[in-house]
Design an enzyme around this catalytic site. Structure first.
Site, short mmCIF file in Angstrom:
data_model
loop_
_atom_site.label_atom_id
_atom_site.label_comp_id
_atom_site.label_asym_id
_atom_site.label_seq_id
_atom_site.Cartn_x
_atom_site.Cartn_y
_atom_site.Cartn_z
N GLY A 1 50.81 37.85 44.20
CA GLY A 1 49.78 37.85 43.16
C GLY A 1 48.76 39.08 42.78
N GLN B 1 40.87 32.92 37.37
CA GLN B 1 40.40 33.35 38.10
C GLN B 1 41.20 34.83 38.79
OE1 GLN B 1 40.65 29.17 40.56
NE2 GLN B 1 42.04 29.16 39.26
N ARG B 2 42.06 34.90 38.65
CA ARG B 2 43.36 36.04 39.14
C ARG B 2 42.60 37.60 37.88
NH1 ARG B 2 48.43 34.21 40.51
NH2 ARG B 2 49.09 36.14 39.35
N ARG C 1 48.01 27.63 45.99
CA ARG C 1 49.23 27.06 46.05
C ARG C 1 49.40 26.14 47.51
NH1 ARG C 1 53.52 30.92 43.99
NH2 ARG C 1 52.60 32.13 45.51
N GLY D 1 28.03 22.06 44.34
CA GLY D 1 27.93 20.52 44.04
C GLY D 1 29.29 19.03 43.89
N ASP E 1 44.25 32.79 52.02
CA ASP E 1 45.45 32.02 53.29
C ASP E 1 46.38 33.26 53.72
OD1 ASP E 1 47.30 33.07 51.36
OD2 ASP E 1 48.13 32.34 50.73
N ARG F 1 57.10 40.13 42.11
CA ARG F 1 57.33 39.76 42.93
C ARG F 1 58.60 39.56 43.38
NH1 ARG F 1 53.13 35.38 41.71
NH2 ARG F 1 51.68 34.95 43.33
N ASP G 1 43.81 33.66 46.71
CA ASP G 1 43.61 32.50 47.81
C ASP G 1 43.46 32.30 49.63
OD1 ASP G 1 45.45 31.58 46.02
OD2 ASP G 1 47.57 31.59 46.32
N THR H 1 44.61 39.03 48.57
CA THR H 1 45.37 37.94 47.82
C THR H 1 44.29 36.89 47.72
OG1 THR H 1 45.79 35.33 48.17
CG2 THR H 1 46.27 36.37 49.91
N ASP I 1 50.46 37.32 52.36
CA ASP I 1 51.59 36.93 53.75
C ASP I 1 53.13 36.91 52.99
OD1 ASP I 1 50.76 34.83 52.33
OD2 ASP I 1 52.52 34.11 53.39
N ALA J 1 41.08 53.80 47.31
CA ALA J 1 40.65 54.78 48.93
C ALA J 1 41.53 54.52 50.10
CB ALA J 1 40.30 52.79 49.25
O1 F6P Z 1 48.28 34.76 44.12
C1 F6P Z 1 48.24 33.97 44.26
C2 F6P Z 1 48.12 32.77 43.48
O2 F6P Z 1 46.78 32.91 42.60
C3 F6P Z 1 48.54 30.90 43.56
O3 F6P Z 1 47.04 30.69 43.91
C4 F6P Z 1 48.88 30.80 42.56
O4 F6P Z 1 49.11 29.66 43.58
C5 F6P Z 1 49.68 31.72 42.51
O5 F6P Z 1 49.65 32.95 42.75
C6 F6P Z 1 50.37 31.94 40.60
O6 F6P Z 1 52.01 33.00 40.86
P1 F6P Z 1 52.45 33.13 39.12
O7 F6P Z 1 50.94 34.03 38.88
O8 F6P Z 1 53.45 34.05 39.92
O9 F6P Z 1 51.81 32.14 38.63
#
Ligand code: F6P
Length: 327
Positions: free
Chosen positions: A15, A259-260, A176, A190, A134, A76, A132, A130, A107, A26
């Site tokens: 992602g 959010q991305r 996820r 809050g 995570d 991916r 996340d 990422t 990861d 960089a």
């Molecule tokens: O990159 C992480 C993430 O944004 C997760 O939070 C989310 O579940 C997933 O990717 C969504 O992936 P895609 O864009 O392939 O639907």
């Protein structure tokens, strides 16, 4: 394996995350500073297998530090999970004379690189990117800060309309497998309840507190849910609340891919620049098959095979604070 590196390739994988462009910039400029030839690989490992590669110079990365997404595009790649796919990737690198690989991703991308780095003599280095956050071994991942700030801005807006109508709002944020976006954005806005995969969700106790509010005739409540929460996400939560409190006015908002995207925050640009520089330097010093993170404000180099999800690690302090502040 310790060999002189002259040509490196850089790719983004998994992602996308805001700040990946700053990391590419960089890597490219640090590589050129150290006298390397730098190649951009489009669409992650998929583009590598398909030889979608071009030489980059300092100008190729001009005017991108402030942009979201990734100029190299990302994917991916299932083929890379198989030996045959990895062999094709190796042959492409050999053909191009590329003798070092920088992988910007999460990861999953690092795990893909583990087999590759063990099977073939191409030094690899990862950069933790990422939204996340995570991955174990790093306090920061590129993109998290921007994503959380995007979520906070959106939730603040929702709060205005929620209060105006005395409603219950259930907001689903990304994550996820990890609840960091939910935790941080929920605390910062809050939220009365924050539901995350790291902790078993007790919907019955949430219903009890909502019923108490109903008795006090103040049924306003903000619930932030991570998409990977064990109860099943915002729609499931909403269904359960409506079944148990029929009088409640419940609305759901799933923030999703908003959010991305967007311009990376200052923090994400800084960590991306730092990690990008350190990744190239590390590769040249002969420290590779690791990924670069930042722990306690120091660079941390974690073996690729140790790239595991940061699961179940939410601090007890935060959990206590949420409970006290949300009453
Ligand atoms: O990159 C992480 C993430 O944004 C997760 O939070 C989310 O579940 C997933 O990717 C969504 O992936 P895609 O864009 O392939 O639907």
């Amino acid at each position: 394996m310790n060999k002189e590196i002259k040509k490196i390739g850089v790719l983004t994988s998994g992602g996308d995350a805001p700040g990946m462009n700053a990391a590419i910039r960089a890597v490219v400029r640090t590589g050129i500073y150290f006298g390397l030839d730098v190649f951009g690989i489009r669409r992650g490992f998929q583009g590598l297998i398909e030889e979608d590669i071009f030489q980059m110079d300092s100008r190729s990365v001009a005017n991108i530090i402030q942009r979201g997404g990734t100029m190299l595009k990302t994917a991916r790649c299932k083929e890379f999970y198989e030996y045959e796919g990895r062999k094709k990737a190796y042959e492409v690198l050999k053909k191009k004379g590329i003798d070092g690989l920088v992988i910007i991703g999460g990861d999953g991308s690092f795990r893909g690189a583990v087999n590759f780095s063990q099977e073939f003599d191409i030094p690899c280095i990862g950069i933790a990117g990422t939204i996340d956050k995570d991955i174990q071994g790093t306090d920061f991942t590129i993109g998290f800060d921007t994503a959380v700030n995007t979520a906070v801005e959106a939730i603040d807006k929702i709060r205005d309309t929620m209060e105006a109508h005395d409603r219950i709002f259930i907001i689903e944020v990304m994550g996820r497998d990890a609840g960091y976006i939910a935790l941080h954005s929920g605390i910062a806005t809050g939220a009365e309840n924050i539901l995350i995969p790291e902790r078993k969700t007790d919907m019955n106790s949430i219903i009890l507190s909502l019923q108490e509010k109903e008795r006090r005739k103040k049924l306003v409540n903000l619930i932030v849910v991570a998409e990977g929460d064990d109860f099943g996400g915002a729609n499931e939560v909403s269904k359960f609340v409506k079944e148990n409190i029929p009088a409640a006015e419940v609305r759901v908002c799933i923030l999703g891919h908003i959010q991305r995207g967007g311009a990376p925050s200052c923090m994400d640009r800084l960590i991306a620049s730092r990690m990008g520089y350190q990744a190239v330097e590390s590769l040249l010093k002969g420290r590779y098959n690791v990924f670069v993170g930042i722990l306690n404000n120091k660079m941390n180099y974690i073996p690729l095979e140790n790239a595991v999800k940061n699961k179940g690690k939410v601090s007890e302090e935060w959990l206590k604070i949420i409970k006290i502040l949300a009453t």
